[in-house]
Write a protein that holds these residues in place. Structure first.
Motif, mmCIF file in Angstrom:
data_model
loop_
_atom_site.group_PDB
_atom_site.id
_atom_site.type_symbol
_atom_site.label_atom_id
_atom_site.label_comp_id
_atom_site.label_asym_id
_atom_site.label_seq_id
_atom_site.Cartn_x
_atom_site.Cartn_y
_atom_site.Cartn_z
ATOM 1 N N LYS A 146 0.835 -1.192 0.000
ATOM 2 C CA LYS A 146 0.000 0.000 0.000
ATOM 3 C C LYS A 146 0.874 1.249 0.000
ATOM 4 O O LYS A 146 1.967 1.266 0.560
ATOM 5 C CB LYS A 146 -0.912 0.000 1.229
ATOM 6 C CG LYS A 146 -1.904 -1.154 1.251
ATOM 7 C CD LYS A 146 -2.754 -1.135 2.519
ATOM 8 C CE LYS A 146 -3.730 -2.305 2.536
ATOM 9 N NZ LYS A 146 -4.518 -2.348 3.795
ATOM 10 N N GLU A 147 0.350 2.268 -0.633
ATOM 11 C CA GLU A 147 1.061 3.540 -0.664
ATOM 12 C C GLU A 147 1.162 4.104 0.754
ATOM 13 O O GLU A 147 0.169 4.134 1.498
ATOM 14 C CB GLU A 147 0.304 4.501 -1.573
ATOM 15 C CG GLU A 147 1.008 5.818 -1.814
ATOM 16 C CD GLU A 147 0.216 6.698 -2.758
ATOM 17 O OE1 GLU A 147 -0.618 7.484 -2.265
ATOM 18 O OE2 GLU A 147 0.393 6.570 -3.986
ATOM 19 N N GLU A 148 2.379 4.555 1.123
ATOM 20 C CA GLU A 148 2.602 5.071 2.466
ATOM 21 C C GLU A 148 3.296 6.433 2.399
ATOM 22 O O GLU A 148 3.933 6.777 1.402
ATOM 23 C CB GLU A 148 3.495 4.119 3.273
ATOM 24 C CG GLU A 148 2.916 2.740 3.506
ATOM 25 C CD GLU A 148 3.868 1.862 4.304
ATOM 26 O OE1 GLU A 148 3.860 1.953 5.540
ATOM 27 O OE2 GLU A 148 4.638 1.115 3.665
ATOM 28 N N THR A 149 3.177 7.176 3.485
ATOM 29 C CA THR A 149 3.973 8.384 3.673
ATOM 30 C C THR A 149 5.238 7.980 4.424
ATOM 31 O O THR A 149 5.157 7.449 5.540
ATOM 32 C CB THR A 149 3.193 9.442 4.466
ATOM 33 O OG1 THR A 149 1.997 9.778 3.756
ATOM 34 C CG2 THR A 149 4.030 10.696 4.670
ATOM 35 N N ILE A 150 6.411 8.210 3.799
ATOM 36 C CA ILE A 150 7.676 7.713 4.347
ATOM 37 C C ILE A 150 8.687 8.855 4.411
ATOM 38 O O ILE A 150 8.814 9.652 3.463
ATOM 39 C CB ILE A 150 8.246 6.567 3.484
ATOM 40 C CG1 ILE A 150 7.239 5.411 3.386
ATOM 41 C CG2 ILE A 150 9.570 6.054 4.054
ATOM 42 C CD1 ILE A 150 7.670 4.284 2.468
ATOM 43 N N LYS B 287 5.270 11.381 -0.238
ATOM 44 C CA LYS B 287 3.858 11.501 0.108
ATOM 45 C C LYS B 287 3.021 11.406 -1.157
ATOM 46 O O LYS B 287 3.354 12.034 -2.170
ATOM 47 C CB LYS B 287 3.611 12.849 0.808
ATOM 48 C CG LYS B 287 2.254 12.968 1.472
ATOM 49 C CD LYS B 287 2.175 14.262 2.293
ATOM 50 C CE LYS B 287 0.851 14.349 3.042
ATOM 51 N NZ LYS B 287 0.781 15.586 3.860
ATOM 52 N N ASN B 288 1.951 10.617 -1.109
ATOM 53 C CA ASN B 288 1.065 10.421 -2.270
ATOM 54 C C ASN B 288 1.830 9.955 -3.504
ATOM 55 O O ASN B 288 1.544 10.356 -4.633
ATOM 56 C CB ASN B 288 0.296 11.704 -2.589
ATOM 57 C CG ASN B 288 -0.605 12.142 -1.456
ATOM 58 O OD1 ASN B 288 -1.190 11.298 -0.761
ATOM 59 N ND2 ASN B 288 -0.714 13.444 -1.247
ATOM 60 N N SER C 130 2.957 11.882 10.805
ATOM 61 C CA SER C 130 2.460 10.494 10.829
ATOM 62 C C SER C 130 3.229 9.581 9.884
ATOM 63 O O SER C 130 2.841 8.438 9.652
ATOM 64 C CB SER C 130 0.981 10.476 10.451
ATOM 65 O OG SER C 130 0.804 11.008 9.137
ATOM 66 N N ALA C 131 4.317 10.101 9.322
ATOM 67 C CA ALA C 131 5.065 9.327 8.332
ATOM 68 C C ALA C 131 5.821 8.178 8.979
ATOM 69 O O ALA C 131 6.225 8.238 10.152
ATOM 70 C CB ALA C 131 6.038 10.239 7.594
ATOM 71 N N LYS C 132 6.014 7.143 8.195
ATOM 72 C CA LYS C 132 6.886 6.044 8.609
ATOM 73 C C LYS C 132 8.334 6.506 8.435
ATOM 74 O O LYS C 132 8.711 6.999 7.377
ATOM 75 C CB LYS C 132 6.610 4.823 7.731
ATOM 76 C CG LYS C 132 7.514 3.642 7.997
ATOM 77 C CD LYS C 132 7.158 2.498 7.046
ATOM 78 C CE LYS C 132 8.091 1.310 7.242
ATOM 79 N NZ LYS C 132 7.758 0.202 6.306
#
Length: 732
Positions: free
Chosen positions: A569-573, A597-598, A612-614
């Motif tokens: 899944k797409e994540e914010t990293i 992001k996105n 909230s990013a990983k």
């Protein structure tokens, strides 16, 4: 002078009279010149039965009233006319007969057309007045090539089918289908419920033609698109010449459209073509739809699923086992869950017996699907009401409601129990005996008591011609059995003594009692008490919550080696403290943070906040843009469309193979983007696909949607077909 054989003449006369009467009586409006004939107007009432009217309606201790081909009434308390034959079915069940929507019953597929050595390829059509491509055969009328197959009909009836929708399974567009009742009596005219039931399509070429185009999956898809455009252009009167294929195709467009995909990815490809032209296909699958269940559900299609599970692999030899793919092993393990997964995800489906080498496997495989989680109500829907809905015949077949065709099965219990006996399959009100229901089946093990001794008695085989095995302790004794009209005769050879036993078998008990003529001349009584069967023990165990749980390995994405247990899944990293190679004027940045992001680079800098990013600690590591491979042929289901000198109409985007292991390997080498090009088979090839490598996604979700478009051109020995054994007849 030789005397005439009056007996022979008389028998011949009777035979001809019977044939003539049969032919005339089949047509009620024909004049009858052989005297007054009366028609059987009796009703038949099947009483005291458990009647499964439809998958969701069951009547206990009910009555089914039938006259001719129709169900007159059904219920627990119905009025029975005076002229009624009553059949007491106490303890038995009645089900609607099964319907197979996808069949080639009674139709012979043409043999492949093979060219001789050195023969030039066929590029143009040999047919006049028809479509330019011979693999489009919309004008095929299944009725013209149909011949009722009594033996195959008997085989189908024996596993519960009463009706099949058959067609010529040949070509990309295959023409119409014919809905046939598997009635053992009467004429084809009576058996045919619909002679124009549906139109069939596929991605597979016709065996009846040697025309080369298309040579690929993407070519078949391009040809179908062209066909829809040509048919629309033709229907608007823009073509001066007559085209019988396009006229048939346009006539058939209002029929149910059934598309043979034969694979989960091809099902999505077929649905994409349907969506483009506003058509909702009914899709024939393979049995691997569970692997892409979310995408399959999103097609909104009704599926037709073959009940053809892979056989277990022989892994006794470790050297042979080493050559079995993990993908194949998983499919063998997971395939029985397919129908259950479809049902739980509310994907409507029917079941077909097509693709089974032996119909004997149908009942076994259906039971296996139920053991692996398929709900029995869903199973019955897939064999009755859903096929009727697909064909638009819910007001005629699929249930036992009043006014429906009298197509029904008589069993001794739950039709989805492996031990249940199917006695009769009534089709259009005609009885077809599968097993004689007046004969009690003795199959099973018994404890035989005779003159103070105990024996183990086992009956097996056919109900009307059973086999017997007799043991005393561990010693097997010789013996024989005769069984007729529920009279049982046994001979037991105990050492030198021969004992003759007989008994009247009663249908209301599983135990047997009779008289025996002993070797010493004495007449004594004997009894055989039936032991609980292993199946009954299993059912009792399941009733107590002990149902067997099958070990099924989880599906991965993709469902081959190195797949993910969940789709990525797409994540914010946020990458912290990396050495970033920008490949821009800024050069190499040390101890730099990068925020994704996105799906895009949102920020590059120092001491970026995570929110909230990983967070990934990239200290001591390098981060750079991925490698772009501008010319690749990996991840393509088919690379060349070689059937024409210009195949600009095809696109690699149609046939991306998202399960190609080379995607995983290229990612491992740093490649993140590639252009998949058409091959070099012709001067003008096909359009390319520019994809982002996303392991675990389907092909369409890998395609960049906002890139320039490219097409492949080629020169050299490939396009000249220099290696052909004969001079080609194609440019250049």
């Amino acid at each position: 002078m030789k005397k005439p054989n009056f007996s022979l003449y008389f028998n011949l006369f009777l035979c001809l009279t019977f044939l003539g009467f049969t032919a005339i009586s089949a047509q009620e409006y024909f004049p009858k010149n052989d005297g007054v004939k009366t028609k059987n107007n009796n009703f038949i009432a099947f009483t005291n039965a458990t009647i499964i009217v439809s998958p969701k309606q069951t009547i206990k201790n009910g009555t089914l009233l039938v006259k001719g081909e129709k169900v007159i009434d059904v219920g627990g308390n119905i009025t029975i006319p005076k002229n009624t034959i009553k059949v007491d079915l106490d303890g038995k069940s009645i089900y609607p007969s099964f319907i197979d929507v996808y069949s080639d019953f009674g139709i012979t597929k043409p043999k492949p057309q093979r060219g001789s050595f050195g023969q030039a390829p066929q590029y143009d059509t040999n047919r006049k007045g028809y479509y330019w491509n011979e693999h489009i055969r919309a004008e095929t009328n299944a009725l013209n090539v149909f011949k009722f197959d009594s033996k195959k009909a008997e085989d189908l009836r024996s596993v519960g089918f009463g009706m099949v929708n058959t067609h010529l399974q040949d070509g990309i567009v295959r023409g119409n289908g014919v809905l046939v009742a598997l009635n053992s009596e009467g004429s084809d005219a009576n058996r045919l419920l619909d002679v124009n039931s549906s139109q069939y399509l596929s991605f597979n070429k016709s065996n009846a033609s040697r025309q080369v185009y298309p040579t690929s999956l993407m070519g078949a898809m391009a040809l179908l698109r062209q066909l829809y455009l040509d048919a629309d252009w033709y229907a608007k009167g823009n073509v001066e010449t007559k085209d019988l294929t396009l006229e048939a195709f346009n006539r058939n467009k209002n029929l149910k459209q059934i598309f043979y995909a034969g694979d989960k990815h091809n099902a999505l490809r077929a649905d994409k073509i349907g969506d483009q032209f506003g058509i909702q296909y009914t899709i024939v699958g393979k049995g691997n739809e569970y692997q892409l269940i979310d995408e399959i559900k999103n097609t909104n299609a009704t599926f037709i699923i073959p009940l053809n599970f892979p056989k277990a692999y022989d892994v006794a030899n470790p050297y042979q086992a080493d050559h079995i793919n993990l993908e194949d092993m998983r499919y063998w393990n997971q395939a029985p869950t397919n129908l259950s997964v479809l049902a739980k995800n509310n994907v409507p489906f029917s079941i077909t017996a097509s693709e089974l080498k032996s119909l004997k496997d149908f009942t076994k495989n259906l039971q296996k699907a139920i053991d692996y989680g398929l709900d029995k109500t869903k199973a019955l829907e897939a064999l009755t009401t859903i096929p009727a809905q697909i064909l638009g015949k819910s007001n005629q077949i699929g249930t036992l409601n009043k006014g429906m065709q009298a197509n029904f099965l008589i069993t001794d219990g739950d039709i989805f129990n492996s031990k249940t006996k199917l006695y009769e399959n009534w089709v259009q009100g005609t009885k077809n005996v599968i097993k004689n229901m007046s004969v009690k089946d003795l199959s099973g093990s018994y404890t035989l008591s005779l003159e103070g001794k105990t024996y183990d008695l086992t009956f097996s085989g056919d109900a009307e011609k059973p086999k017997v095995s007799i043991k005393q302790d561990t010693i097997k004794l010789k013996g024989s059995v005769t069984y007729s009209d529920n009279w049982l005769g046994l001979v037991i050879m105990d050492k030198e003594n021969v004992h003759k036993l007989n008994a009247r078998v009663h249908t209301n008990t599983d135990n047997i009692n009779g008289d025996a003529h002993m070797a010493n001349g004495k007449m004594v009584s004997w009894s055989a008490i039936k032991k609980p069967s292993e199946e009954k023990k299993k059912e009792e165990k399941e009733d107590k919550g002990g149902k067997k749980v099958y070990d099924v390995v989880p599906v991965t994405y993709p469902n081959i080696g190195y797949g993910f247990l969940e789709k990525p899944k797409e994540e914010t990293i946020l990458f912290k403290n990396a050495t970033v190679w920008t490949n821009e004027s800024e050069g190499i940045l040390k101890n730099t943070d990068v925020l994704l992001k996105n799906g895009k680079i949102a920020k590059i800098g120092s001491n970026l906040s995570a929110g909230s990013a990983k967070v990934v600690d990239a200290t001591g590591k390098h981060l750079t843009s991925g490698i772009v491979d501008e010319h690749s042929h990996v991840a393509a289901q088919s690379v060349n469309e070689a059937g024409q000198n210009s195949s600009a109409e095809v696109t690699i985007e149609d046939n991306i193979d998202s399960e190609d292991i080379n995607i995983y390997r290229n990612l491992g080498g740093g490649v993140t983007t590639m252009q998949i090009l058409h091959g070099s088979a012709n001067p003008i090839g096909g359009r390319s696909a520019i994809i982002k490598l996303k392991w675990g996604e389907i092909g369409d979700d890998m395609i960049y949607t906002n890139t320039p478009k490219f097409i492949k051109f080629a020169l050299g020995e490939n396009v000249k077909q220099s290696r052909y054994p004969t001079t080609t007849n194609r440019f250049p």
